[in-house]
Design an enzyme around this catalytic site. Structure first.
Site, PDB file in Angstrom:
ATOM      1  N   TRP A 104      85.215  74.321  20.176  1.00 25.55           N
ATOM      2  CA  TRP A 104      86.020  75.529  20.377  1.00 25.55           C
ATOM      3  C   TRP A 104      85.306  76.764  19.836  1.00 25.55           C
ATOM      4  O   TRP A 104      85.931  77.698  19.380  1.00 25.55           O
ATOM      5  CB  TRP A 104      87.380  75.375  19.692  1.00 25.55           C
ATOM      6  CG  TRP A 104      88.312  74.437  20.408  1.00 25.55           C
ATOM      7  CD1 TRP A 104      89.248  74.778  21.333  1.00 25.55           C
ATOM      8  CD2 TRP A 104      88.407  73.022  20.259  1.00 25.55           C
ATOM      9  NE1 TRP A 104      89.914  73.658  21.782  1.00 25.55           N
ATOM     10  CE2 TRP A 104      89.421  72.569  21.136  1.00 25.55           C
ATOM     11  CE3 TRP A 104      87.735  72.082  19.479  1.00 25.55           C
ATOM     12  CZ2 TRP A 104      89.781  71.235  21.251  1.00 25.55           C
ATOM     13  CZ3 TRP A 104      88.085  70.751  19.594  1.00 25.55           C
ATOM     14  CH2 TRP A 104      89.098  70.339  20.473  1.00 25.55           C
TER      15      TRP A 104
ATOM     16  N   CYS B  28      91.247  70.951  25.067  1.00 14.71           N
ATOM     17  CA  CYS B  28      92.450  70.120  25.207  1.00 14.71           C
ATOM     18  C   CYS B  28      92.685  69.564  26.600  1.00 14.71           C
ATOM     19  O   CYS B  28      93.023  68.396  26.762  1.00 14.71           O
ATOM     20  CB  CYS B  28      93.677  70.866  24.703  1.00 14.71           C
ATOM     21  SG  CYS B  28      94.147  72.286  25.714  1.00 14.71           S
TER      22      CYS B  28
ATOM     23  N   HIS C 180      98.436  74.533  25.224  1.00 13.02           N
ATOM     24  CA  HIS C 180      97.829  73.285  24.784  1.00 13.02           C
ATOM     25  C   HIS C 180      98.278  72.200  25.758  1.00 13.02           C
ATOM     26  O   HIS C 180      99.434  72.170  26.175  1.00 13.02           O
ATOM     27  CB  HIS C 180      98.267  72.954  23.347  1.00 13.02           C
ATOM     28  CG  HIS C 180      97.744  71.637  22.852  1.00 13.02           C
ATOM     29  ND1 HIS C 180      96.460  71.220  23.119  1.00 13.02           N
ATOM     30  CD2 HIS C 180      98.318  70.641  22.137  1.00 13.02           C
ATOM     31  CE1 HIS C 180      96.282  70.015  22.571  1.00 13.02           C
ATOM     32  NE2 HIS C 180      97.391  69.652  21.984  1.00 13.02           N
TER      33      HIS C 180
ATOM     34  N   ASP D 108      98.397  62.485  22.498  1.00 17.39           N
ATOM     35  CA  ASP D 108      97.522  63.658  22.469  1.00 17.39           C
ATOM     36  C   ASP D 108      96.148  63.230  21.976  1.00 17.39           C
ATOM     37  O   ASP D 108      96.010  62.781  20.842  1.00 17.39           O
ATOM     38  CB  ASP D 108      98.127  64.721  21.541  1.00 17.39           C
ATOM     39  CG  ASP D 108      97.462  66.084  21.702  1.00 17.39           C
ATOM     40  OD1 ASP D 108      96.365  66.147  22.284  1.00 17.39           O
ATOM     41  OD2 ASP D 108      98.044  67.089  21.245  1.00 17.39           O
TER      42      ASP D 108
ATOM     43  N   TYR E 225      91.264  80.401  24.177  1.00 12.79           N
ATOM     44  CA  TYR E 225      92.670  80.110  24.471  1.00 12.79           C
ATOM     45  C   TYR E 225      93.436  79.657  23.220  1.00 12.79           C
ATOM     46  O   TYR E 225      94.654  79.675  23.190  1.00 12.79           O
ATOM     47  CB  TYR E 225      92.792  79.068  25.594  1.00 12.79           C
ATOM     48  CG  TYR E 225      92.575  77.633  25.154  1.00 12.79           C
ATOM     49  CD1 TYR E 225      93.650  76.792  24.895  1.00 12.79           C
ATOM     50  CD2 TYR E 225      91.293  77.113  24.989  1.00 12.79           C
ATOM     51  CE1 TYR E 225      93.448  75.480  24.494  1.00 12.79           C
ATOM     52  CE2 TYR E 225      91.086  75.810  24.584  1.00 12.79           C
ATOM     53  CZ  TYR E 225      92.171  74.991  24.342  1.00 12.79           C
ATOM     54  OH  TYR E 225      91.971  73.700  23.936  1.00 12.79           O
TER      55      TYR E 225
END
Length: 691
Positions: free
Chosen positions: A236, A272, A330, A353, A524
């Site tokens: 990220w 994600c 997400h 997740d 994001y």
């Protein structure tokens, strides 16, 4: 049957695949679903008085106790509980049997052998191997899904739509799950064999593969590379040297195949939606109904207090402080299965997740969390319910932080900010469905606040002194003014950004306001990348007066700082004389230029089809390094890459190519255009293929 010869086996691949919904799997091996009979024919003679025994076994140390080894003879009817074989026909040269597995058998690759006294051999003769999957079509299976249309969508559909952007402007892109492509099933099975659970205790791990909640948890850990050299390495940072920008992927097949090809080194890089899409592929492949879900304004509550703290300095710059964060969106997964551990009311959709955010049980895995438990605030139930609850329903605290003194002041708090427009693809259609009400009661309602308090109480947060918590006096303070940013022009990459700051005096006396405004390009996850603009205004507002201040951020100011996420956060920190500060903020997602996909003529199986993809350069400078990537299940084999010449200002680029569909039905063509000024402009088109 002679002792020396191995029997030759006819697995009736076509008929069994049709009956078991596995026809799309490209494999020379038999692939069937548990709890359902399949037919096998092998050469050999069988007298009624002979005792013939079959052995089905899976894993490294098969045992009857662990239910990884089954021995069974021929019976007159199929068993509902265990393994069984029913004689279909026997001749002097061959025997046909219908074999049934129990609906709770461990899934995976099985070895099947047969022992017959007539063979004169003490060792069983191998018939070969087959793969057993979950069976959502069988009412006795934990993953049973009563709706056929939902089984088609959540198990058999290879195309998906993932929602992104932010709560003010939802965007979408297509994804090729490709769960039935070439080697994907083998790669999914090897993921299970490479997990930490399997390395620690292979035999026990294999025996637990009957349980979808166990498997979901194991795979949520294996899809990310943390802890276990899993499939995808997250990044990220906004910088993706040594790998691919997460926005560049358009399908899971390439990622899973790269993982295997590299000798199981993590594929670089994912964010994600990549983790969620790959997990969807793996679970659908194994037969667990699964979908991707996008949560807008998603909280990452690192300290597990159901609050997320956001910090700003005196100029209104968003500070990277504390581990909490709020992501513009997400993406995670929901999988469908029963929860025997929690009771029937918690069965149905379960949240998994695979994005590595917080450790659970010492490794980066998350779920399965019952969606019903989240809605009811039952945060003491397994697994990871407090984390998922916070993602959709944490309270948000906005603080002013002074780095010199370390002092922080609450600007305002909001209980309705987190968890908005929770979205997934419709069944059988390319539409968005809002499922927010399945995660929580209506935001701001008495019931929703009651559930929030119940969750805090269950976590022991009600009475605990929290030095970081705002005082009641801070919470109760009411601002003298309100503010908002309005959009006043197109939100397009390549265009100037036109906004209006609207300030309103809520009081019946005049107010003097000093507003410091900044705009930053962000990822994001709202992580700031680079400042693109700043300004300040001083204004006096008459009683109850509302004023508008136009703002223009030129393309030249943000062009260098923009990431592939196309996101900019604008804030105005308003200092009100004699009153409390007011923070006005807005997250803006800019649209990429449109791509037009034209398909000429009727799409028929094995008939060549002409396609044209057109992209117009909307900016007044030349764009270079233009590339087009095209993929589509049953339309193209592999990924088509086309290099295109540079495009002058306002010029159109046209890429023409041919494809030959090889299956009937609605198929999706996915295109991804990139150049030096626009990263990963995506589009998809449905192509209906007939005979």
């Amino acid at each position: 049957m002679a002792a020396s010869s191995q029997p030759s086996t006819n697995w009736h691949l076509k008929e069994n695949a049709r009956d078991h919904h596995t026809s799309k799997m490209s494999s020379e091996e038999l692939i069937v679903r548990r709890g359902q009979a399949f037919t096998v024919t092998f050469n050999g003679t069988l007298q009624p008085e002979q005792n013939i025994t079959f052995i089905a076994e899976t894993g490294p140390k098969p045992s009857a106790l662990a239910k990884t080894l089954a021995t069974f003879g021929i019976s007159s009817t199929a068993s509902k509980e265990g393994w069984s074989a029913v004689l279909q026909s026997a001749s002097s040269s061959s025997v046909s049997v219908s074999i049934s597995s129990p609906p709770n058998a461990a899934i995976g690759r099985y070895r099947l052998s047969v022992q017959s006294p007539a063979s004169g051999s003490p060792t069983p003769a191998s018939l070969g191997t087959f793969v057993l999957l979950f069976n959502p079509w069988s009412s006795a299976d934990d993953v049973f899904m009563p709706s056929k249309a939902e089984c088609e969508e959540y198990v058999l559909e290879e195309f998906g739509i993932i929602f992104a952007g932010n709560k003010n402007r939802i965007s979408r892109f297509g994804w090729n799950f490709g769960q039935f492509q070439g080697d994907i099933l083998n790669i999914c099975l090897s993921m299970l064999d490479r997990s930490l659970y399997h390395r620690q205790d292979p035999a026990t791990d294999v025996s637990h593969r009957s349980d979808p909640k166990y498997l979901g948890r194991v795979l949520s850990a294996m899809v990310n590379a943390n802890d276990d050299q899993g499939v995808v390495l997250g990044n990220w940072s906004g910088k993706y040297e040594g790998g691919k920008d997460p926005s560049s992927w358009t399908g899971s097949g390439e990622i899973l195949q790269n993982w295997k090809k590299s000798g199981y080194k993590p594929v670089r890089y994912g964010q994600c939606w990549v983790f969620a899409a790959v997990l969807t592929t793996v679970l659908r492949c194994l037969g667990i109904p699964t979908r991707t879900v996008t949560n807008f304004s998603s909280a990452h509550d690192a300290d597990a207090n159901l609050r997320v703290d956001e910090f700003y300095d005196a100029d209104g710059n968003h500070l990277e402080r504390g581990a909490d964060s709020v992501w513009n969106f997400h993406v995670w997964n929901e999988s469908w299965f029963t929860r025997s551990d929690l009771g029937p009311s918690y069965s149905g959709w379960q949240v998994l997740d695979a994005t590595p955010q917080e450790e659970s049980g010492g490794i980066y895995q998350c779920g399965p969390t019952s969606r019903k438990a989240v809605k009811e605030g039952e945060v003491d139930l397994e697994y990871d319910c407090p984390f998922v609850f916070a993602e959709v329903n944490a309270d948000c605290m906005y603080w002013n932080y002074d780095p010199k003194t370390g002092k922080k002041t609450l600007i305002f708090n909001k209980s309705t900010e987190i968890g908005q427009l929770i979205s997934t693809k419709a069944v059988g259609r390319d539409d968005r469905v809002d499922i927010t009400n399945d995660y929580k009661y209506e935001e701001g309602s008495t019931k929703e606040r009651e559930i929030f308090k119940k969750a805090r109480k269950k976590l022991g947060l009600e009475d605990k002194f929290d030095p970081t918590a705002p005082t009641q006096q801070e919470v109760d303070q009411k601002p003298d003014i309100s503010g908002k940013f309005k959009v006043a022009g197109p939100l397009q990459v390549g265009q100037d950004l036109s906004l209006v700051l609207v300030l309103a005096n809520l009081q019946s006396d005049a107010k003097t306001v000093h507003a410091k405004m900044t705009a930053w390009s962000t990822l994001y996850t709202r992580r700031p990348v680079g400042e693109v603009w700043k300004d300040s205004i001083d204004v006096t507002l008459s009683p109850k007066e509302e004023k508008e201040f136009p703002i223009k951020i030129p393309y030249t100011a943000y062009q260098q700082q923009l990431t592939a996420d196309n996101m900019i956060q604008v804030t105005a920190l308003c200092h009100v004389e004699g009153g409390i500060q007011v923070l006005v903020q807005r997250d803006i997602t800019l649209d990429n230029p449109a791509i037009d996909i034209q398909v000429f003529g009727e799409a028929k199986v094995n008939k060549e089809l002409d396609v044209e993809v057109v992209f117009a350069n909307p900016i007044d400078v030349e764009v270079m390094d233009c590339k087009l990537q095209v993929q589509g299940n049953d339309l193209l084999r592999g990924i088509l890459e086309i290099e295109l010449p540079p495009l002058k200002a306002s010029e159109k680029s046209s890429a023409k190519f041919k494809l030959t569909p090889f299956e009937t039905g609605p198929k999706h063509l996915l295109v991804n255009f990139s150049c030096d000024k626009f990263a990963h402009v995506k589009a998809f088109k449905m192509v209906n293929v007939t005979d």
